[in-house]
Write an enzyme that holds these catalytic residues in place. Structure first.
Site, mmCIF file in Angstrom:
data_model
loop_
_atom_site.group_PDB
_atom_site.id
_atom_site.type_symbol
_atom_site.label_atom_id
_atom_site.label_comp_id
_atom_site.label_asym_id
_atom_site.label_seq_id
_atom_site.Cartn_x
_atom_site.Cartn_y
_atom_site.Cartn_z
ATOM 1 N N LYS A 121 0.845 -1.203 0.000
ATOM 2 C CA LYS A 121 0.000 0.000 0.000
ATOM 3 C C LYS A 121 0.874 1.244 0.000
ATOM 4 O O LYS A 121 1.924 1.269 0.669
ATOM 5 C CB LYS A 121 -0.922 -0.039 1.227
ATOM 6 C CG LYS A 121 -1.978 1.068 1.265
ATOM 7 C CD LYS A 121 -2.917 0.887 2.468
ATOM 8 C CE LYS A 121 -3.974 1.975 2.570
ATOM 9 N NZ LYS A 121 -4.877 1.793 3.730
ATOM 10 N N SER B 222 -9.880 1.870 2.823
ATOM 11 C CA SER B 222 -8.997 2.630 1.960
ATOM 12 C C SER B 222 -7.953 1.790 1.224
ATOM 13 O O SER B 222 -7.360 2.273 0.267
ATOM 14 C CB SER B 222 -8.258 3.687 2.782
ATOM 15 O OG SER B 222 -7.399 3.066 3.723
ATOM 16 N N SER C 185 -10.083 -0.501 6.992
ATOM 17 C CA SER C 185 -9.502 -0.349 5.653
ATOM 18 C C SER C 185 -8.820 -1.575 5.058
ATOM 19 O O SER C 185 -8.473 -1.557 3.881
ATOM 20 C CB SER C 185 -8.509 0.801 5.649
ATOM 21 O OG SER C 185 -9.204 2.005 5.529
HETATM 22 N N1 GLN Z 1 -13.216 4.220 6.336
HETATM 23 C C1 GLN Z 1 -12.632 4.640 7.579
HETATM 24 C C2 GLN Z 1 -12.183 6.071 7.429
HETATM 25 O O1 GLN Z 1 -12.474 6.638 6.443
HETATM 26 C C3 GLN Z 1 -11.480 3.743 7.931
HETATM 27 C C4 GLN Z 1 -10.283 4.019 7.141
HETATM 28 C C5 GLN Z 1 -9.116 3.160 7.527
HETATM 29 O O2 GLN Z 1 -9.244 2.125 8.166
HETATM 30 N N2 GLN Z 1 -7.929 3.650 7.170
HETATM 31 O O3 GLN Z 1 -11.562 6.624 8.277
#
Ligand code: GLN
Length: 492
Positions: free
Chosen positions: A77, A152, A176
């Protein structure tokens, strides 16, 4: 050609049926063919991947392989620092940031001889649930390119689901890893907070962030986690404990005698797609038939988890992202009249809408006069959520529920309403607040052919129980999950 797991690739290498160069070329070929439609990668590292593959082949010929996975490719990532290789967090502000050091996990992959294929796309600074917040364009779901892959870590999920990489690293702050794994039909593990070093992971919310594996099966997840986990003197929050033998836990995994908790809050009357509910409950019945004991449990503070998370995570983000001011990293606005103007113009140009929104929310929650009402209150709720889990885990070994309330949704369908996007993580977020571990694995398909994921959760440092149970579910569900995206056969 069928897509193979990392274990299958390792066996081809061990039996001299393929060289690392051949495997890497095969994956680069798939990347070339599919990227125009999927966009899983921000950077593809063709040249360095082939050089690493040749070095691995030479080591193997000389009888000096570094691990069973020496020469197996991997994707990383783009919020995980790679020395000399652009690490953007899918943000304009870091578009040209080249870290002078590797994240500890990257060093550990290199020490095992893995070959880095590229850096994967994500929501900017890991804020989002669809990968539509990338400054470099969205990624698309290989099961239906009109749908999002989740986020994400959407790019990592797409790369693995489409066979562009056999496995990948993602990061999970509120869901995410697990949510995109569910939406793309793969396995994703959020390790216990402290299990994996965060050194070199670009910080979003430091008390929640964890790096974890995204793979095609549970065994690969155990092996990749095994490779990167363990204490690191560069991260004082990494736990001083030995990493258990996770591969053995997967081998032994069974339903016999396992107590599976079914929290009523994870099966609400409203806000859970009926097809997702049915698929998860069907899996639960298979577990019961296999010898598991099903226990009703409750996580009474779950309804407050999303609100609590969006105070804690944004507060930490507002502080963590203060460093991007045009002075030390990446982008700087050139038209500024003075230094303060330079800071504000740089940040206004460099950050996307969602990141700016989060910085404002977090700064507000931390400001004098509001701190007690918002941030401090959220920390207290966080403690209550943690206690809910402790009480539930007195009654069961693992908790089961859906990963995501719906299968993959259409691109653009939630971008105008941030709250709708935030609710994607309603079943994943509380686990991060509690610091515990969880996994999403495939449990079937919707009537429109989109993957459905089920989530298992276990107490901190109970990865053996977590992955053992996941392996039992994977075996029980094998017939329901054996499909590949049509895009791979060229018929879509
Ligand atoms: N969707 C959540 C957010 O927008 C979690 C994102 C994540 O785990 N990095 O913060």
């Amino acid at each position: 050609m069928a897509i193979r797991t990392a274990h299958e690739l390792a066996r081809l290498l061990a039996e001299k049926q393929a060289s690392s160069r051949e495997l890497v070329e095969e994956h680069l070929g798939r990347i070339r063919r599919l990227e125009p439609r999927l966009h899983a990668f921000v950077s593809v590292l063709e040249e360095s991947a082939l050089a690493q593959a040749d070095a691995s082949d030479a080591r193997r010929r000389a009888g000096r392989k570094l691990s069973a996975f020496d020469g197996v490719p991997v994707a990383v990532k783009d919020n995980i620092c790679t020395r000399g290789v652009r690490t953007t967090c899918s943000s304009r502000i870091l578009e040209n940031f080249i870290p002078p050091y590797n994240a500890t996990v990257v060093d550990r992959l290199a020490a095992a001889g893995l070959v880095t294929l590229g850096k994967t796309n994500m929501d900017e600074f890991a804020m989002g649930s669809s990968t539509e917040n990338s400054a470099f364009g969205e990624s698309r779901n290989p099961w239906d390119p009109e749908c999002v892959p989740g986020g994400s870590s959407g790019g990592s999920a797409v790369a693995v689901a489409a066979g562009e990489a056999p496995w990948a690293l993602g990061s999970d702050t509120g869901g995410s890893i697990r949510q995109p794994a569910a939406l793309c039909g793969i396995v994703g593990v959020k390790p216990t907070y402290g299990m994996v070093s965060r050194y070199g992971l670009v910080a979003f919310a430091s008390s929640l962030d964890q790096i974890g594996p995204m793979t095609r099966d549970v065994r690969d997840a155990a092996s990749l986690l095994q490779l990167v986990a363990g204490q690191d003197r560069m991260d004082s929050t990494s736990a001083p404990r030995a990493v258990p033998d996770l591969e053995a836990a997967v081998e032994k995994g069974s339903f016999k005698g396992v107590r599976i908790g079914k929290p009523r809050e994870y099966f609400p009357e409203e806000g859970l797609d009926p097809e997702v509910r049915d698929a998860v409950l069907r899996a639960l019945e298979l577990a019961r038939a296999g010898g598991a004991e099903i226990v009703d449990v409750s996580l009474p503070h779950s309804p407050y988890a999303v609100a609590c998370y969006y105070l804690v995570a944004t507060a930490e983000a507002s502080s963590n992202l203060a460093r991007y001011d045009g002075v030390q990293y990446g982008y700087r606005n050139q038209d500024a009249r003075n230094v303060v103007d330079m800071f504000s113009r740089t940040r206004a140009d460099g950050f996307g809408r969602e990141v700016r929104r989060r910085i404002m929310m977090g700064t507000y929650a931390l400001s004098a006069g509001y701190f007690d009402a918002y941030y401090l209150k959220a920390l207290k709720v966080r403690t209550l959520i943690k206690r809910d889990f402790e009480a539930a885990f007195d009654q069961c070994d693992v908790i089961l529920g859906p990963t995501s309330p719906t299968p993959a949704f259409r691109m653009g369908s939630k971008t105008s309403d941030p709250l709708q996007m935030y609710l994607c993580d309603i079943f994943t977020i509380s686990l991060n607040l509690a610091g515990a571990c969880g996994v999403s694995l495939p449990c079937g398909f919707s009537s429109s052919g989109l993957p459905i994921g089920l989530q298992l959760q276990a107490k901190p440092f109970a990865e053996e129980a977590l992955l053992g149970a996941a392996a039992a579910f994977e075996r029980a569900l094998a017939a329901d999950t054996a499909r590949e995206p049509a895009i791979l056969s060229g018929s879509a």
